[in-house]
Write a protein that holds these residues in place. Structure first.
Motif, mmCIF file in Angstrom:
data_model
loop_
_atom_site.group_PDB
_atom_site.id
_atom_site.type_symbol
_atom_site.label_atom_id
_atom_site.label_comp_id
_atom_site.label_asym_id
_atom_site.label_seq_id
_atom_site.Cartn_x
_atom_site.Cartn_y
_atom_site.Cartn_z
ATOM 1 N N THR A 1 0.459 -1.475 -0.243
ATOM 2 C CA THR A 1 0.447 0.213 0.438
ATOM 3 C C THR A 1 0.776 1.256 0.323
ATOM 4 O O THR A 1 2.658 1.467 -0.408
ATOM 5 N N ALA A 2 0.359 2.516 -0.490
ATOM 6 C CA ALA A 2 0.967 3.128 -0.367
ATOM 7 C C ALA A 2 1.247 4.460 0.720
ATOM 8 O O ALA A 2 2.436 4.042 1.229
ATOM 9 N N ALA B 1 4.640 2.403 1.578
ATOM 10 C CA ALA B 1 5.664 2.536 1.194
ATOM 11 C C ALA B 1 6.016 3.684 2.357
ATOM 12 O O ALA B 1 7.484 3.724 2.293
ATOM 13 N N GLU B 2 5.240 3.804 2.792
ATOM 14 C CA GLU B 2 5.744 5.873 3.137
ATOM 15 C C GLU B 2 6.404 5.488 4.477
ATOM 16 O O GLU B 2 7.286 5.986 4.965
ATOM 17 N N ARG C 1 4.620 8.711 -0.970
ATOM 18 C CA ARG C 1 3.316 8.581 -1.979
ATOM 19 C C ARG C 1 2.898 9.251 -2.645
ATOM 20 O O ARG C 1 3.264 10.921 -2.168
ATOM 21 N N ASP D 1 -3.711 6.957 -3.066
ATOM 22 C CA ASP D 1 -3.494 5.722 -1.931
ATOM 23 C C ASP D 1 -4.069 4.961 -3.346
ATOM 24 O O ASP D 1 -5.144 4.129 -3.311
ATOM 25 N N THR E 1 2.207 0.402 -4.402
ATOM 26 C CA THR E 1 3.059 1.015 -4.267
ATOM 27 C C THR E 1 3.650 0.034 -4.520
ATOM 28 O O THR E 1 4.391 -1.059 -3.971
#
Length: 123
Positions: free
Chosen positions: A2-3, A6-7, A13, A16, A19
């Motif tokens: 998910t974004a 990743a963040e 990011r 949404d 990723t």
């Protein structure tokens, strides 16, 4: 991932959506991507100094169908692109440009971060 995932591990990011985080090594490096219907795009991360972190990204879309002569005596693909700025302004939009005026490479300069509040501009 998910974004948000990743963040959480230090990546930026954008939207949404799923990723794929990628660590770019020092030196020159290309990421080549392809959609399920075969459209291809490349991201070349280029160094300004040997074995240094990249300082720019060249982006090229390979399947628009039109090409122009390039500096190496070959042909480079052209594509349409636009930029989106404050309040949705489109400072650059090539969609109505003649083939010879369409971009063949989009270059994004990824210089050093600016201190908060400093003006943007040429360095």
């Amino acid at each position: 991932m998910t974004a948000a995932d990743a963040e959480s591990i230090g990546f930026a990011r954008f939207n949404d959506v799923p990723t794929l985080p990628i660590d770019i090594p020092d030196g020159n490096f290309t990421i080549s991507a392809k959609t399920t219907d075969g459209r291809r795009i490349t991201f070349f991360f280029g160094e300004h100094r040997t074995d240094a972190p990249p300082s720019f990204v060249d982006i090229q879309f390979h399947d628009h169908g039109a090409t122009i002569p390039n500096a190496d005596g070959g042909r480079s693909p052209v594509f349409d692109m636009l930029t989106i700025g404050l309040r949705g302004r489109q400072v650059f939009d090539s969609r109505k440009s003649a083939i010879d005026d369409k971009p063949s490479i989009a270059v994004i300069l990824i210089g050093e971060p600016r201190p908060s509040g400093s003006p943007a501009g040429d360095d």
